[in-house]
Design an enzyme around this catalytic site. Structure first.
Site: not given
Length: 527
Positions: A58, A99, A256, A313
């Site tokens: 990945r 972020r 996802k 995950t």
């Protein structure tokens, strides 16, 4: 592999648990996706990761530039070639990710009960009193009392390196928060997550499109991990974009699922996507803790019944800094396997963790042990019941191949395929033995040049549980009935023998096309 199979429901001598596990060419049927980064990008380390069981690499573009990732990919190609191990490439998009911008990269210490301001003014320097962010619309999206989480990439879950904030006030574009726990944020990249808040950002950003059209197209990526998928339309838009890039028209899209919005629209997303990644880091924040397991089990079940890969995950976070997982993490990996997941995705553990190779090896061993007690009989009956009748021709052949293999205690199932669909359908029924997918390349032309298909299909099976691809000689068509076809089978059998999964007098189930018909046959090997 089948000979070691047992059920947790059956009485076993506790002392047998202490018996050492037998080694295998395939570390586990469950696949491992490793994120390559600073700690795992050299040829030597990547080679060790491949040997330990990584089958998909990945590349996370939420950090690092294209040149950095290209150098890592070239190292992967070198390692893959020298070790003669196929490895698929997954490009992970940034998507609607919020972020904190810390240009100075100085550590920021936040104290419980103090206030901190989130501002879209990225010109300000990050400090304990103010955190610049990359999104101007946060003030319109949140209200007093809402919860915001800020943590290192990737979220560690540690209360000393990640912080919970509660919105106290909104002043225009700025959001004033109360710090709920003391923490120190170190590094340049912190991810911000607003719990159960809809963020009005595109799923496929302009930056994502630039990366896909350049780096992705140049390297003909096998998988696109579509971060923050919230609607089926997100997948459709991504697929439409890939289709315009020519070489990426066959790239598979893995949606996802990272928040409540994606959870709410899960069924329609599953219909459109080629596979699902359960991003439990963000989901674990969006959902109440007592609901996380329920979503995982439900989502994996739906993926299993649809015959689409489910990737889980955030399983061994502690191995980012430690050589052993916690007891809870080891059990969590096993439970994901027992739930039916196809692959485990490792993020920070291999990207910046101290023990990338040991992490892959440990997770692979846990998966292999869990597979031994997977209730295949119950799973098979449940899948057949879900599919219903009448079955499609191919589904009937696939389920029959698995049933026959289990009845005769075959050591392996060999499936000849061009598109990979037949092999994936066989794997859908979770046989207790490996499925060798012999991919026969097809010669195609666009009237300007010849090209072989097959490499995509082979690599894309590397994320499917129990499926192990083998590229065949293109001169031997899968539907052939002439003697050359027997030579392809011989190559597959020799590969199985070299791998240690086929021995003398073993039975092997072969699934192949003969003319227009698909047949299942059982062969018993001689000395």
């Amino acid at each position: 592999m089948h000979s070691n199979h047992l059920l947790l429901e059956e009485p076993i001598r506790m002392a047998t648990i202490l018996e050492p596990s037998k080694g295998s060419f395939f570390p586990a049927m469950t696949k491992i996706v490793g994120t390559l980064g600073p700690r795992s990008r050299s040829v030597e380390v990547i080679s060790a990761c491949l040997k330990a069981g990584m089958s998909v690499a990945r590349f996370d573009f939420s950090w690092g530039d294209a040149a950095y990732h290209q150098e890592t990919l070239e190292n992967l190609k070198t390692a893959s070639k020298s070790n003669k191990k196929l490895c698929a490439v997954m490009l992970d998009t940034v998507g609607a990710e919020l972020r904190v911008v810390n240009k100075s990269e100085k550590a920021i210490t936040l104290k419980a009960d103090e206030k901190v301001v989130l501002t879209p003014d990225q010109g300000q320097e990050a400090s304990s009193g103010i955190l610049p962010i990359n999104f101007a619309g946060l003030g319109k999206a949140v209200k007093k009392g809402d919860t915001i989480f800020v943590g290192q990439y990737l979220f560690t879950g540690s209360e000393t390196t990640s912080v919970w904030l509660e919105v106290d006030d909104v002043n225009g574009d700025e959001v004033v928060c109360i710090v709920k726990n003391s923490a120190t944020l170190a590094g340049a990249l912190f991810t911000l997550h607003a719990s159960q808040i809809r963020i009005d950002l595109p799923t496929l950003s302009d930056k994502d499109k630039r990366v896909i059209s350049s780096w992705g197209a140049q390297n003909k990526i096998d998988f696109l991990s579509l971060s923050y998928t919230r609607h089926a339309e997100d997948v459709r838009e991504a697929r439409d974009y890939l289709s315009k890039l020519g070489d990426l028209s066959e790239t598979q899209i893995f949606a996802k699922i990272e928040n409540v919005e994606g959870l709410t629209h899960f069924d329609e997303i599953l219909q459109e996507a080629d596979g699902i990644i359960l991003s439990r880091g963000n989901l674990g924040i969006d959902l109440p803790p007592e609901k996380v397991f329920l979503f995982q089990k439900s989502a994996v079940y739906k993926c299993n019944m649809a015959g689409k890969p489910a990737v889980v995950t955030r399983v061994v976070d502690s191995m980012t800094d430690n050589l052993r997982p916690t007891r809870a993490e080891a059990t969590d990996v096993a439970n994901a396997v027992l739930d039916g997941c196809d692959a485990i995705l490792l993020g920070a553990e291999t990207l910046r963790g101290l023990y990338p190779v040991e992490t892959i090896s440990t997770v692979g061993k846990i998966c292999a042990e869990a597979e031994k007690v997977f209730n295949q009989d119950q799973y098979f009956k449940r899948t057949v019941k879900f599919v219903g009748q009448p079955m499609s021709h191919l589904e009937s052949i696939a389920s029959s191949a698995v049933r026959a293999a289990i009845k005769v205690k075959a050591s392996v199932i060999i499936c000849f395929t061009s598109s990979g669909r037949a092999a994936r359908l066989i794997a859908k029924y979770r046989p207790t033995m490996p499925v060798l997918s012999v991919v026969i390349p097809r010669l195609t032309t666009n009237q300007l040049r010849w090209s072989f298909s097959g490499a995509f299909e082979a690599r894309q099976s590397l994320v499917v549980r129990g499926l192990f691809p083998l590229l065949a000689d293109p001169r031997h068509p899968a539907a052939s009935t002439n003697p050359t076809h027997e030579s392809v089978l011989r190559v597959a059998l020799d590969h199985g023998k070299a791998s240690g999964i086929i021995k003398s007098h073993d039975r092997v189930v072969v699934c192949q096309k003969v003319g227009d018909a698909a047949v299942v046959k059982i062969i018993e090997l001689e000395d």
